[in-house]
Design an enzyme around this catalytic site. Structure first.
Site, short mmCIF file in Angstrom:
data_model
loop_
_atom_site.label_atom_id
_atom_site.label_comp_id
_atom_site.label_asym_id
_atom_site.label_seq_id
_atom_site.Cartn_x
_atom_site.Cartn_y
_atom_site.Cartn_z
N ASP A 98 43.23 9.79 28.82
CA ASP A 98 42.79 10.34 30.10
C ASP A 98 41.43 11.02 29.89
OD1 ASP A 98 43.73 11.12 32.99
OD2 ASP A 98 43.18 13.03 32.09
N HIS A 298 50.57 5.85 33.35
CA HIS A 298 49.43 6.60 32.82
C HIS A 298 49.75 7.36 31.54
CE1 HIS A 298 45.55 8.49 32.99
NE2 HIS A 298 46.08 9.69 32.95
#
Length: 321
Positions: A98, A298
């Site tokens: 991320d 994610h």
């Protein structure tokens, strides 16, 4: 794992670490902590490496300055440089997820002598563009295509941390759930926030913890963000345009060290950052692999821990480290 503070010339950085051998740094993103790497810390260390995961600047037990000006990409990369030095090394392999991936890519771009290999999870390398400040470009494209603004621009607002600070437990639970691969497609986050709304407003109140998140682990996240708040982590977003303005000298520069990219096929971030994947080979001149992991969202290092660990070890072994 061992937990401790590393004292640098600017910041006391909290780390989790295990093992002995060549150094591997694991860099978390938003809204995460060093504990998000617990699978990889254990398993990569067992293979013969010293694995260190810091709570990054503004997060967890590291904390950090209150001023937004102290959260530029140069400060974030500088923390990694200081960490390598204080730990007694000259080089490290850096792995980021991320926002941590964005920092890892920049670390390899700015200091290839120190970060001699890089792996990015979920967020591909994004070179500097000439078009203009990123948030202005994102807002222009959203308006042009009749779409709501991306959360990246919403998070850059001065008061964006307030609704998150008001109820950290709900905010964290909803964000983990909405970006997870096991969440039904129609309920996963789109990454877009209409005017007058917050991200939490758009995520179902029935959101539960993802299957990989244990209640005890989640309690540690809630405690960390309840104590430290969301303002400093969101300073990272508030510096996006300033980072762009200060990196004109990097225009056209490519990452030359060995690199690896991995992303989940159900990661909502691909809805707005996925187009960068197609051109990575142009900007990463020694791209060893780019893998799309089936069924992963994610939080790939926790959703598919063994897959990520094996990819890290494959890179290390490929480099004969």
């Amino acid at each position: 794992m061992k937990s401790g503070l590393v004292h640098t010339d600017e910041l006391d950085i909290h780390i989790l670490e295990a093992g002995e051998g060549p150094l591997v740094l694991l860099v978390h993103g938003f809204p995460d902590l060093a504990i998000g790497w617990h699978h990889q810390i254990r398993d990569v260390a067992a293979a013969g490496y010293r694995v260190v995961a810091p709570d990054m600047r503004g997060y967890g037990a590291t904390g950090g300055p209150a001023s937004m000006g102290d959260y530029s990409i140069f400060s974030l990369v500088g923390d990694l440089v200081a960490l390598v030095e204080v730990l007694g090394y000259r080089q490290a392999v850096v792995v980021g997820h991320d926002w941590g991936a964005a920092v890892a890519w920049q670390a390899a771009l700015l200091r290839p002598d120190m970060f001699h290999a890089v792996m990015g999870l979920s967020v591909p390398f994004q070179p500097r563009r000439r078009q203009g400040p990123p948030t202005a470009v994102m807002n222009y494209l959203a308006e042009k295509h009749g779409e709501d603004p991306l959360y990246l621009t919403a998070f850059a607002a001065p008061d964006s941390h307030l609704p998150l600070d008001a109820d950290p437990e709900t905010a964290l639970r909803k964000m983990f759930w909405a970006f997870d691969g096991s969440t039904p497609e129609g309920q996963r986050a789109t990454g877009r926030i209409p005017a007058g709304k917050t991200m939490s407003d758009l995520i179902s109140d029935e959101a539960t913890l993802p299957p990989w998140m244990q209640a005890e682990e989640f309690d540690r996240y809630v405690e960390a963000f309840r104590n430290g708040g969301f303002e400093r982590p969101l300073h990272w977003y508030r510096k996006i345009d300033a980072n762009w303005a200060r990196t004109r000298w990097l225009q056209g520069r490519k990452i030359t060290v060995p690199s690896v990219f991995m992303v989940g096929d159900r990661d909502p971030v691909r809805n707005y950052a996925g187009h960068h994947e197609a051109e990575m080979a142009e900007w990463l001149t020694d791209l060893r692999s780019a893998t799309v992991v089936p069924g992963a969202g994610h939080w790939i290092q926790q959703e598919k821990p063994q897959v990520v660990t094996e990819a890290i070890l494959a890179l290390l072994w490929d480099l004969s480290i």
